[in-house]
Design a protein around this motif. Structure first.
Motif, short mmCIF file in Angstrom:
data_model
loop_
_atom_site.label_atom_id
_atom_site.label_comp_id
_atom_site.label_asym_id
_atom_site.label_seq_id
_atom_site.Cartn_x
_atom_site.Cartn_y
_atom_site.Cartn_z
N LEU A 164 0.81 -1.01 0.00
CA LEU A 164 0.11 -0.02 -0.02
C LEU A 164 0.78 1.12 -0.02
O LEU A 164 0.45 2.30 -0.54
N ALA A 165 2.23 1.13 0.69
CA ALA A 165 3.04 2.34 0.55
C ALA A 165 3.85 2.17 -0.55
O ALA A 165 5.02 2.92 -0.77
N LEU A 166 3.35 1.51 -1.62
CA LEU A 166 4.31 1.53 -2.84
C LEU A 166 5.43 0.95 -2.93
O LEU A 166 6.63 1.39 -3.43
N ALA A 167 5.89 -0.01 -1.94
CA ALA A 167 7.04 -0.50 -1.66
C ALA A 167 7.07 -2.28 -2.01
O ALA A 167 6.92 -2.81 -1.06
N PRO A 168 7.60 -2.60 -3.18
CA PRO A 168 7.63 -3.86 -3.41
C PRO A 168 8.52 -4.81 -2.49
O PRO A 168 9.62 -4.21 -1.95
N ASN A 169 8.22 -5.74 -2.02
CA ASN A 169 9.02 -6.63 -0.86
C ASN A 169 8.68 -8.02 -0.99
O ASN A 169 7.54 -8.54 -1.64
N VAL A 170 9.47 -8.84 -0.44
CA VAL A 170 9.31 -10.35 -0.55
C VAL A 170 10.21 -10.57 0.80
O VAL A 170 10.97 -10.09 1.21
N GLU A 171 9.70 -11.78 1.25
CA GLU A 171 10.10 -12.49 2.48
C GLU A 171 10.23 -13.81 2.31
O GLU A 171 9.26 -14.66 1.73
N GLU A 185 13.85 -10.82 4.90
CA GLU A 185 12.96 -9.79 4.26
C GLU A 185 13.99 -8.80 3.39
O GLU A 185 15.04 -8.52 3.66
N TYR A 186 13.09 -8.42 2.34
CA TYR A 186 13.83 -7.45 1.41
C TYR A 186 12.83 -6.50 0.52
O TYR A 186 11.66 -7.15 0.33
#
Length: 322
Positions: A164-171, A185-186
């Motif tokens: 929602l904060a436009l921050a692509p992420n993956v864990e 996480e990244y």
């Protein structure tokens, strides 16, 4: 007189012979009962009934291990008996001998189990050979179906709040046994527009060690309540208007987390967590002038409190048990 004496002698001999035959018959009968009990201990319906008795008896030592041995070695009853004698120094076998096996001697011939279609247990539940069992109680079939040959080997996750904060992420989370896990996480939002004086760039990575709470024996891995300790860091460049922006040479944060993961389906879960700790960063404040960045000041920033929050979708990746 001689005839009478002879008759007495014959009568005494007859009584002696009859007594020996009766004693011998008694011994044969007792031996026959023993053999019949031994034979019944090699019958599938006998062990089906023993399995049900163990299920209903909460006092059986190492109850889950006893039930597992009966399921895995059903049909190879000689080996099953030997394994039960070795289990936990023979405590479960002694208890069964005193409370369960005696029921077989008292009840005599047991009623036949309900016959069903030929049932072949899955090969991965039989370490030595595949056994085909014709007579099998329905409740035992249901119990076998409850055993799953798979378990979670790792999980892929995505934090919806960062999205929602436009921050692509993956864990990625790796279980270590039933109680511990390691979560990595990244996140990498990398948006910029020099014409509008906009820059939203962040490269950040972190690692977290987790301890899963409660009884874990019969629970799916990576589900339930957990406590964790984490550390993360990265670099950033934030500018939301033309007048000022902040570029961080580094930032670092560490602290404690508490969370809960609820399993929604076989391969899907929803995780909630909050991290509270310490954050420190060095930054430069800048402004833009004719397309160039002009440094105006620099400083350090320290913060103690909530440093991360997560509502994550979790994909549970499963593999075969070993």
């Amino acid at each position: 007189m001689k005839v009478r004496v002879g008759l007495y002698i014959l009568l005494i001999l007859f009584l002696l012979i009859s007594g020996k035959e009766e004693a011998r018959a008694g011994r044969y009968a007792a031996k026959g009962d023993t053999c019949r009990v031994s034979d019944r201990m090699n019958q599938p319906e006998t062990w089906s009934k023993i399995y049900q008795w163990v299920m209903d008896d909460p006092q059986v030592p190492d109850k889950e291990d006893v039930l597992m041995l009966i399921r895995y070695h059903f049909g190879n009853f000689e080996k099953l008996g030997k394994l039960l004698r070795y289990l936990d120094g023979g405590r479960p076998y002694a208890y069964l001998s005193e409370h369960q096996f005696r029921k077989i001697e008292r009840t005599g011939k047991m009623k036949d189990s309900l016959p069903v279609a030929a049932l072949t247990l899955p090969a991965n539940t039989l370490p030595e050979e595949q056994l085909e069992i014709i007579a099998f109680d329905p409740w035992l079939e249901v119990e076998s179906k409850r055993e799953t040959p798979h378990r979670t080997v790792f999980a892929l996750k995505n934090n919806i709040l960062y999205d929602l904060a436009l921050a692509p992420n993956v864990e990625v989370e790796l279980p270590v046994g039933q109680r511990w896990s390691l979560n990595m996480e990244y996140k990498c939002p990398w948006w910029s527009n020099s014409k509008h004086g906009f820059c939203y760039q962040l490269l950040s990575g972190g690692v977290e060690a987790r301890c899963w709470l409660g009884k874990r024996k019969n629970r799916e891995r990576l589900t339930g309540h957990f406590l964790g300790i984490y550390a993360e860091g990265g670099v950033y460049d934030f500018q939301f208007d033309k007048d000022k922006g902040y570029r961080g040479n580094y930032y670092a944060a560490s602290g404690l987390t508490y969370g809960y993961s609820h399993q929604l389906a076989r391969h899907l879960a929803l995780e909630f967590s909050l991290g509270i700790g310490y954050l420190a960063t060095e930054y430069r404040k800048y402004t833009t002038y004719e397309g160039d960045l002009i440094w105006t000041s620099s400083g350090r920033y320290h913060f103690m409190g909530p440093t991360k929050a997560k509502i994550s979708l979790v994909w549970l990746i499963k593999g075969r048990r070993r």
